[in-house]
Design an enzyme around this catalytic site. Structure first.
Site, PDB file in Angstrom:
ATOM      1  N   THR A 121       0.863  -1.488  -0.075  1.00 18.44           N
ATOM      2  CA  THR A 121      -0.099  -0.014   0.020  1.00 18.44           C
ATOM      3  C   THR A 121       0.966   1.326  -0.040  1.00 18.44           C
ATOM      4  O   THR A 121       1.673   1.495   1.077  1.00 18.44           O
ATOM      5  CB  THR A 121      -0.887  -0.071   1.228  1.00 18.44           C
ATOM      6  OG1 THR A 121      -1.722  -1.296   1.216  1.00 18.44           O
ATOM      7  CG2 THR A 121      -1.789   1.193   1.345  1.00 18.44           C
ATOM      8  N   GLU A 149      -3.373  -4.569  -2.604  1.00 18.17           N
ATOM      9  CA  GLU A 149      -4.128  -5.632  -2.179  1.00 18.17           C
ATOM     10  C   GLU A 149      -5.402  -5.371  -1.359  1.00 18.17           C
ATOM     11  O   GLU A 149      -5.254  -4.363  -0.538  1.00 18.17           O
ATOM     12  CB  GLU A 149      -2.984  -6.411  -1.423  1.00 18.17           C
ATOM     13  CG  GLU A 149      -3.516  -7.825  -0.955  1.00 18.17           C
ATOM     14  CD  GLU A 149      -4.255  -8.529  -1.907  1.00 18.17           C
ATOM     15  OE1 GLU A 149      -3.826  -8.790  -3.061  1.00 18.17           O
ATOM     16  OE2 GLU A 149      -5.494  -8.665  -1.947  1.00 18.17           O
ATOM     17  N   ASN A 209      -9.583   1.838   2.267  1.00 16.73           N
ATOM     18  CA  ASN A 209      -9.894   1.685   3.683  1.00 16.73           C
ATOM     19  C   ASN A 209     -10.191   2.603   4.585  1.00 16.73           C
ATOM     20  O   ASN A 209     -10.840   2.411   5.710  1.00 16.73           O
ATOM     21  CB  ASN A 209      -8.001   1.311   4.235  1.00 16.73           C
ATOM     22  CG  ASN A 209      -7.771  -0.140   4.010  1.00 16.73           C
ATOM     23  OD1 ASN A 209      -8.471  -0.829   3.471  1.00 16.73           O
ATOM     24  ND2 ASN A 209      -6.513  -0.454   4.227  1.00 16.73           N
ATOM     25  N   CYS A 261      -3.162  -2.247   8.996  1.00 25.54           N
ATOM     26  CA  CYS A 261      -3.461  -1.385   7.800  1.00 25.54           C
ATOM     27  C   CYS A 261      -4.310  -0.164   8.148  1.00 25.54           C
ATOM     28  O   CYS A 261      -3.697   0.951   7.612  1.00 25.54           O
ATOM     29  CB  CYS A 261      -4.522  -2.084   6.853  1.00 25.54           C
ATOM     30  SG  CYS A 261      -3.361  -3.353   6.076  1.00 25.54           S
ATOM     31  N   LYS A 264      -2.483   2.965  10.138  1.00 25.73           N
ATOM     32  CA  LYS A 264      -1.551   3.546   9.184  1.00 25.73           C
ATOM     33  C   LYS A 264      -1.916   4.002   7.956  1.00 25.73           C
ATOM     34  O   LYS A 264      -1.447   5.208   7.465  1.00 25.73           O
ATOM     35  CB  LYS A 264      -0.411   2.594   9.181  1.00 25.73           C
ATOM     36  CG  LYS A 264      -0.142   1.727   7.932  1.00 25.73           C
ATOM     37  CD  LYS A 264       0.847   1.001   7.601  1.00 25.73           C
ATOM     38  CE  LYS A 264       0.579  -0.162   6.549  1.00 25.73           C
ATOM     39  NZ  LYS A 264       0.375   0.475   5.100  1.00 25.73           N
ATOM     40  N   LYS A 322      -8.164  -8.868  15.267  1.00 30.06           N
ATOM     41  CA  LYS A 322      -9.565  -9.205  14.859  1.00 30.06           C
ATOM     42  C   LYS A 322      -9.372 -10.849  14.876  1.00 30.06           C
ATOM     43  O   LYS A 322      -8.347 -11.467  15.094  1.00 30.06           O
ATOM     44  CB  LYS A 322      -9.851  -8.945  13.682  1.00 30.06           C
ATOM     45  CG  LYS A 322      -9.042  -9.363  12.453  1.00 30.06           C
ATOM     46  CD  LYS A 322      -9.905  -8.856  11.194  1.00 30.06           C
ATOM     47  CE  LYS A 322      -8.887  -9.196   9.767  1.00 30.06           C
ATOM     48  NZ  LYS A 322      -9.527  -8.886   8.639  1.00 30.06           N
TER      49      LYS A 322
HETATM   50  P1  NAD Z   1       4.814  -7.804   6.676  1.00 29.32           P
HETATM   51  O1  NAD Z   1       5.733  -6.834   7.611  1.00 29.32           O
HETATM   52  O2  NAD Z   1       3.917  -9.028   7.101  1.00 29.32           O
HETATM   53  O3  NAD Z   1       5.619  -8.396   5.519  1.00 29.32           O
HETATM   54  C1  NAD Z   1       6.787  -7.742   4.913  1.00 29.32           C
HETATM   55  C2  NAD Z   1       7.829  -8.743   4.548  1.00 29.32           C
HETATM   56  O4  NAD Z   1       8.771  -7.833   3.646  1.00 29.32           O
HETATM   57  C3  NAD Z   1       8.804  -8.886   5.776  1.00 29.32           C
HETATM   58  O5  NAD Z   1       8.766 -10.386   5.884  1.00 29.32           O
HETATM   59  C4  NAD Z   1      10.123  -8.411   5.708  1.00 29.32           C
HETATM   60  O6  NAD Z   1      11.045  -9.048   6.117  1.00 29.32           O
HETATM   61  C5  NAD Z   1      10.170  -8.305   4.124  1.00 29.32           C
HETATM   62  N1  NAD Z   1      11.286  -7.404   3.460  1.00 29.32           N
HETATM   63  C6  NAD Z   1      11.239  -5.997   3.750  1.00 29.32           C
HETATM   64  N2  NAD Z   1      12.552  -5.415   2.796  1.00 29.32           N
HETATM   65  C7  NAD Z   1      12.698  -6.645   2.396  1.00 29.32           C
HETATM   66  C8  NAD Z   1      13.688  -6.608   1.152  1.00 29.32           C
HETATM   67  N3  NAD Z   1      14.308  -5.646   0.825  1.00 29.32           N
HETATM   68  N4  NAD Z   1      13.932  -8.043   0.452  1.00 29.32           N
HETATM   69  C9  NAD Z   1      13.023  -8.789   0.773  1.00 29.32           C
HETATM   70  N5  NAD Z   1      12.034  -8.934   1.734  1.00 29.32           N
HETATM   71  C10 NAD Z   1      11.889  -7.619   2.254  1.00 29.32           C
HETATM   72  O7  NAD Z   1       3.646  -6.688   5.774  1.00 29.32           O
HETATM   73  P2  NAD Z   1       2.209  -7.018   5.274  1.00 29.32           P
HETATM   74  O8  NAD Z   1       1.392  -7.114   6.318  1.00 29.32           O
HETATM   75  O9  NAD Z   1       2.599  -8.194   4.332  1.00 29.32           O
HETATM   76  O10 NAD Z   1       2.203  -5.867   4.355  1.00 29.32           O
HETATM   77  C11 NAD Z   1       2.899  -5.714   3.239  1.00 29.32           C
HETATM   78  C12 NAD Z   1       2.188  -4.445   2.478  1.00 29.32           C
HETATM   79  O11 NAD Z   1       0.832  -4.885   1.925  1.00 29.32           O
HETATM   80  C13 NAD Z   1       2.077  -3.163   3.354  1.00 29.32           C
HETATM   81  O12 NAD Z   1       2.326  -1.997   2.419  1.00 29.32           O
HETATM   82  C14 NAD Z   1       0.690  -3.256   4.022  1.00 29.32           C
HETATM   83  O13 NAD Z   1       0.155  -1.981   3.932  1.00 29.32           O
HETATM   84  C15 NAD Z   1       0.041  -3.885   2.616  1.00 29.32           C
HETATM   85  N6  NAD Z   1      -1.279  -4.596   2.957  1.00 29.32           N
HETATM   86  C16 NAD Z   1      -1.469  -5.450   4.076  1.00 29.32           C
HETATM   87  C17 NAD Z   1      -2.502  -5.994   4.242  1.00 29.32           C
HETATM   88  C18 NAD Z   1      -2.417  -6.898   5.297  1.00 29.32           C
HETATM   89  O14 NAD Z   1      -3.555  -7.414   5.996  1.00 29.32           O
HETATM   90  N7  NAD Z   1      -1.622  -7.359   6.240  1.00 29.32           N
HETATM   91  C19 NAD Z   1      -3.672  -6.141   3.494  1.00 29.32           C
HETATM   92  C20 NAD Z   1      -3.431  -5.082   2.138  1.00 29.32           C
HETATM   93  C21 NAD Z   1      -2.287  -4.520   1.941  1.00 29.32           C
END
Ligand code: NAD
Length: 434
Positions: A121, A149, A209, A261, A264, A322
């Site tokens: 995001t 996503e 969101n 989400c 932030k 949740k």
């Molecule tokens: P997360 O923190 O669970 O996962 C991110 C991963 O990226 C981590 O495992 C981290 O080690 C890895 N990472 C960071 N830098 C890296 C690099 N240089 N090379 C390889 N790996 C690297 O985050 P998330 O919850 O999966 O969210 C990811 C994005 O998706 C965010 O922008 C979030 O806002 C968005 N998003 C999340 C959700 C949700 O429900 N969690 C839903 C929609 C969108």
């Protein structure tokens, strides 16, 4: 197709697993060696219903791989997803340092034509920034797509497999066709792919969101007013939801929203408003109402037992922000525990999935016990708070609760229990807005 996902967190792992399920060859990359080792050893680092079997099946078939080798993963892919975190920076803006670092590394590793997809995001303008960073490192042809996503933790597999819509932001024809082909298996009953410019795609995620969060905060305010005027918010909610223009989703009052989400993303959208000389006044209120809402249960407990809770033991059912996840990011339970401990109480808490995550954050906290059994933690406790509405807490044994508690009082932070049933067992029941 050959797909690489950079970032194997909630979004990256679900995306990778679900894309491999339809025959793509997927490589999930992460810089966290421990996470990759867990996955290679057959473990799953997060709690997400249904994920384990998909990972197991596709990893077993050789379609889903896990690695820390960024360069070769980029080089073998036609499509590269960026799914790294975009946490809040100090000023509320989205911290894009991880996205930018990945973009530069992709540029350096490029060995041919690629489609690079922002799934993280990210604020409006990020796809353009990613394009600049990649272009600075390579002569190879590429296109950058914004593909936000919309999955919900706890129902992520279902959401990915049967999306309401897939938003594709790009004006590159080759990228559009690649994305269409990639997502076609997930929308066989009708094309729900929305192609638009990258800026609109980026904004769609934040605006969605923000709209959902706004409904929750609005209902929390309505619930509070219901309590003051003698209305019952559950009746009001049902009356509102019956209107097709309103619908029934996200109208449930409770203890406030948390998660990785909404909080932030609201801050980031507010920040975008500020730097564009357009403060988002509605969102300021949404955030302020939510911040207050997280303190509501503690206020109710103090109203019942007095401001000073020393000598009181309070049991909490549910810690995750949740049900269906072990994610504790911005979870209301953390604010509630802080408030209870600050007022002198001892707290005993349980959760079906988030205990390990909770121990990592709160493990050494004085006067806090984390335990597995929801009924054992009630023995000799003064009262029980339901904070996360896991299915296993929805139909409790009220008689057993009454016998175990010192004071026959329960606080239902999600309005999932039947007040009449609880009261018929001799419990005093407090809900939200009833
Ligand atoms: P997360 O923190 O669970 O996962 C991110 C991963 O990226 C981590 O495992 C981290 O080690 C890895 N990472 C960071 N830098 C890296 C690099 N240089 N090379 C390889 N790996 C690297 O985050 P998330 O919850 O999966 O969210 C990811 C994005 O998706 C965010 O922008 C979030 O806002 C968005 N998003 C999340 C959700 C949700 O429900 N969690 C839903 C929609 C969108």
């Amino acid at each position: 197709m050959r797909v690489t996902i950079i970032g194997t967190g909630y979004v990256g792992l679900v995306t990778g697993a679900c894309l491999s399920e339809t025959g793509n060859h997927v490589i999930c990359v992460d810089k966290d060696e421990g996470k990759i080792k867990t996955l290679r050893d057959g473990g799953i680092p997060i709690h997400e219903p249904g994920l384990e079997s998909i990972v197991e099946r596709n990893a077993g078939a050789g379609r889903l791989e896990f690695t820390t080798d960024f360069e070769s993963a980029v080089q073998s892919a036609q499509l590269i997803f960026i799914a790294v975190g975009t946490p809040s920076d100090e000023d509320g803006s989205a911290d894009l340092s991880m996205v930018e670092a990945v973009a530069t590394s992709i540029g350096k590793a490029m060995n041919g034509r690629k489609v690079i997809i922002d799934k993280s995001t990210v604020p409006v303008g990020t796809a353009r920034r990613v394009t600049e960073l990649v272009a600075a490192e390579t002569e190879h042809e590429f296109a950058v797509v914004s593909n936000p996503e919309f999955l919900k933790e706890g129902a992520a597999i279902e959401d990915f497999m049967k999306p309401d819509r897939v938003v594709i932001g790009t004006d590159d024809d080759y990228a559009i066709e690649m994305m269409r082909a990639l997502y076609a298996p997930y929308m066989r009953r009708g094309d729900r792919l929305l192609v638009m410019d990258t800026e609109s795609a980026e904004m769609t995620k934040y605006a969605s969101n923000a709209m959902l969060a706004r409904r929750i905060s609005f209902m929390n305010e309505v619930a509070e007013l219901c309590e003051r005027v003698g209305a019952n918010v559950e009746n009001v909610r049902r009356g509102m939801a019956a209107d097709v223009r309103i619908g029934g989703h996200f109208l449930f009052p409770g203890v406030g929203f948390g998660g990785s989400c909404f909080p932030k993303d609201l801050k980031a959208l507010q920040h975008t408003g500020i730097v564009n000389d357009m403060p988002m006044r509605i969102l300021e209120s949404v955030s302020a109402v939510n911040a207050d809402q997280k303190h509501l249960l503690v206020k109710k407990v103090k109203k019942q037992f007095g401001e000073d809770l020393s000598g009181r033991t309070i049991a909490i059912w549910g810690l995750a922000f949740k049900p269906g996840t072990d994610d504790l990011r911005e979870a209301p339970a953390l604010t509630i525990i802080d408030g209870l401990l600050a007022a002198g109480a001892s707290v005993r808490a349980t959760d079906p999935a988030a205990l390990e995550a909770a121990a990592a954050i709160l493990g050494r906290t004085e006067n806090l016990t984390l335990a597995n059994d929801p009924y054992e933690i009630l023995d000799g406790a003064d009262t029980l708070l339901l904070v996360t509405e896991w299915n296993e807490y929805r139909s409790p044994d009220f008689e057993r609760i009454k016998q175990a508690l010192k004071e026959p009082v329960v606080f239902d932070g999600r309005n999932v229990w039947n007040p009449k049933l609880a009261e018929s067992e001799g419990l005093t029941y407090h809900g939200i807005g009833l």
